[in-house]
Write a protein that holds these residues in place. Structure first.
Motif, short mmCIF file in Angstrom:
data_model
loop_
_atom_site.label_atom_id
_atom_site.label_comp_id
_atom_site.label_asym_id
_atom_site.label_seq_id
_atom_site.Cartn_x
_atom_site.Cartn_y
_atom_site.Cartn_z
N ASN A 289 1.03 -1.00 0.05
CA ASN A 289 0.30 0.11 -0.25
C ASN A 289 0.79 1.17 -0.20
O ASN A 289 0.10 2.38 -0.63
N ILE A 290 1.78 1.45 1.11
CA ILE A 290 2.75 2.15 1.09
C ILE A 290 3.42 2.85 -0.53
O ILE A 290 3.96 4.14 -1.04
N ARG A 291 3.83 1.74 -1.65
CA ARG A 291 4.47 1.70 -2.77
C ARG A 291 3.38 2.27 -3.26
O ARG A 291 3.98 3.31 -4.26
N PRO A 299 -0.44 9.57 -0.44
CA PRO A 299 0.09 9.38 0.79
C PRO A 299 -0.77 8.00 1.79
O PRO A 299 -2.06 9.07 1.32
N VAL A 300 -0.30 7.68 1.85
CA VAL A 300 -1.08 6.39 2.19
C VAL A 300 -1.50 6.98 4.16
O VAL A 300 -2.90 5.67 4.76
N VAL A 301 -1.37 7.99 4.53
CA VAL A 301 -1.62 8.45 6.09
C VAL A 301 -3.00 9.14 5.63
O VAL A 301 -4.22 8.76 5.86
N VAL A 302 -3.34 9.99 4.11
CA VAL A 302 -4.71 10.13 3.62
C VAL A 302 -5.61 9.10 3.05
O VAL A 302 -6.47 9.31 2.82
N SER A 303 -4.72 8.31 1.97
CA SER A 303 -5.82 6.88 0.96
C SER A 303 -5.93 6.55 2.17
O SER A 303 -7.04 5.57 1.87
N PHE A 304 -5.88 5.68 3.12
CA PHE A 304 -6.14 4.48 3.61
C PHE A 304 -5.67 4.62 5.74
O PHE A 304 -4.93 4.38 6.41
#
Length: 329
Positions: A289-291, A299-304
Motif C-alpha cells: 500500500n505504501i508503495r 500518501p497512505v496516511v490520507v488514502s488508507f
C-alpha cells in the motif's frame, strides 16, 4: 636532518620542567630566552597561552568567522529535517507521511513541506502536484497545496524530464531561494526532505536557518546503517539536535498467509540507535500500500488512514513531537 629532529623532540619532551638547560636551547617557565630556537619558543608560547583548550577555542573562533548568521524562516516556528545518509531507503516517502501524520494527529497545527533534494525532487510526484508557483504581492513564491499541506520543490520550477545539471554555487543559490523566497504564511512545523548524503545542501541549510531537529531514516540493512551513522554524526557536528532514528522497511508481511519476513535484516536501526545513544522513533513496515499509494500521489496516511501502515506514520509523528518537547522543555 635526523639530528635536527632529535633536538626538537628532546626539547618538546623536557618542556614540562620548570627550567630546561641545553646547549641548543635555554628556557625558563613562562619566559623565552633570547637565543632559544624557534621551535622551543613556539612550544613555550603554546604552553603559556593556556594549552590545548585555548588552542581549540581559537580554532573554533576562526572557523566561525566565515559562517553565515542563522536567520529563522519568516512565519515558521519549527523546522524538522528528514535525512538519510543513503538514497533509496524511503526518506521522501517518510517525510511526506510524517508531515501528513503531524497534521492528522493535531488538525489545529499547520504543517508545510519543503523538498530540498535539488537533483531528484520527489515531492511533486508524492503529493500529486504540478505547475509553477504564483507570486505574492511581496514577490514571494506561493507554495502549491494538496491534502492541506503547502509544498515547495525545485520540481515545480523545472520540467519533469529536465535534468538539473548544476554546480555547487547554483545549487546553493537555489536552496537560498527555496528558504527565503517562499511565502509560507504561518506554520507550526516545516518538514524538509533533505537530499541523500552529507553534502553542501545539508551544511547550507543547517548553517543558514535554526533547525529544531533531524529525523534520520534507514533500513535495517548494514550498508544503509553505515551511511545513517555518518548522517547522525554530521548533524551532531553542526549542532543540530538528532530527534531519533526511523527504521523503514522493517518487516514484510505476506498478504496471503500473513507470514512476516525481515527482508533487509532485523532491528539493525534499533541497535544503531542504542549504540549511538539516540532515540529510536519507530518501525515503518515494507508494505504494498505504501508503495502503490506513493506512486499514485495519494500518501497512505490520507488514502488508507485506518490501516496499520498509516498508524505507523502517525506514531512516528507523535514520537517526533514528543522529542521536540523534550529537547525544548
Amino acid at each position: 636532518m635526523a639530528h635536527c629532529t632529535y633536538i626538537k623532540l628532546s626539547c618538546l619532551l623536557r618542556l614540562s620542567s620548570v627550567r630546561v638547560v641545553d646547549k641548543a636551547c635555554v628556557l625558563q617557565a613562562g619566559r623565552e630566552i633570547k637565543h632559544a630556537p624557534w621551535y622551543c619558543a613556539y612550544f613555550t608560547r603554546c604552553k603559556s597561552s593556556g594549552g590545548a583548550n585555548s588552542l581549540q577555542e581559537r580554532q573554533r573562533q576562526q572557523m566561525a568567522r566565515g559562517l553565515p548568521k542563522q536567520k529563522p524562516i519568516s512565519g515558521v516556528k519549527q523546522v524538522i529535517v528528514v535525512a538519510s545518509g543513503k538514497g533509496g531507503v524511503g526518506k521522501s516517502t517518510t517525510a511526506v507521511n510524517l508531515a501528513l501524520g503531524l497534521m492528522a494527529n493535531d488538525p489545529s497545527k499547520s504543517v508545510g513541506l519543503l523538498d530540498a533534494d535539488i537533483y531528484g525532487p520527489s515531492v511533486p510526484k508524492l503529493m500529486n502536484l504540478k505547475g509553477n508557483p504564483e507570486l505574492s504581492d511581496k514577490n514571494l513564491m506561493i507554495p502549491l497545496t494538496n491534502f492541506g499541506i503547502p509544498c515547495m520543490s525545485m520540481g515545480f520550477l523545472v520540467d519533469d524530464a529536465a535534468p538539473i545539471v548544476w554546480r555547487g554555487l547554483m545549487v546553493m543559490s537555489a536552496i537560498e531561494k527555496l528558504l527565503r523566497q517562499v511565502d509560507w504564511e504561518s506554520l507550526d512545523y516545516l518538514v524538509v526532505d533533505m537530499p541523500p548524503g552529507t553534502g553542501d545542501v545539508h551544511l547550507s541549510i543547517s548553517q543558514n536557518i535554526p533547525i529544531a531537529g533531524a529525523v534520520i531514516v534507514s533500513t535495517p540493512q548494514d550498508i544503509a546503517l553505515l551511511d545513517a551513522r555518518r548522517g547522525i554524526e554530521m548533524f551532531k557536528k553542526v549542532n543540530v539536535p538528532v530527534l531519533g532514528l526511523v527504521q523503514n522497511m522493517s518487516v514484510f508481511q505476506c498478504p496471503n498467509c500473513n507470514h512476516q519476513t525481515h527482508i533487509f535484516g532485523s532491528d539493525g536501526a534499533r541497535q544503531l540507535a542504542d549504540t549511538l545513544g539516540v532515540p529510536f522513533l519507530g518501525d515503518i513496515p515494507l508494505h504494498l500500500n505504501i508503495r502503490e499509494m506513493s506512486d499514485k500521489g495519494k500518501p497512505v496516511v490520507v488514502s488508507f488512514p485506518n490501516s496499520p501502515e498509516a498508524e505507523a506514520y502517525r506514531k512516528l509523528a507523535s514520537a517526533v513531537v514528543q522529542r521536540l518537547q523534550e529537547v525544548y522543555a
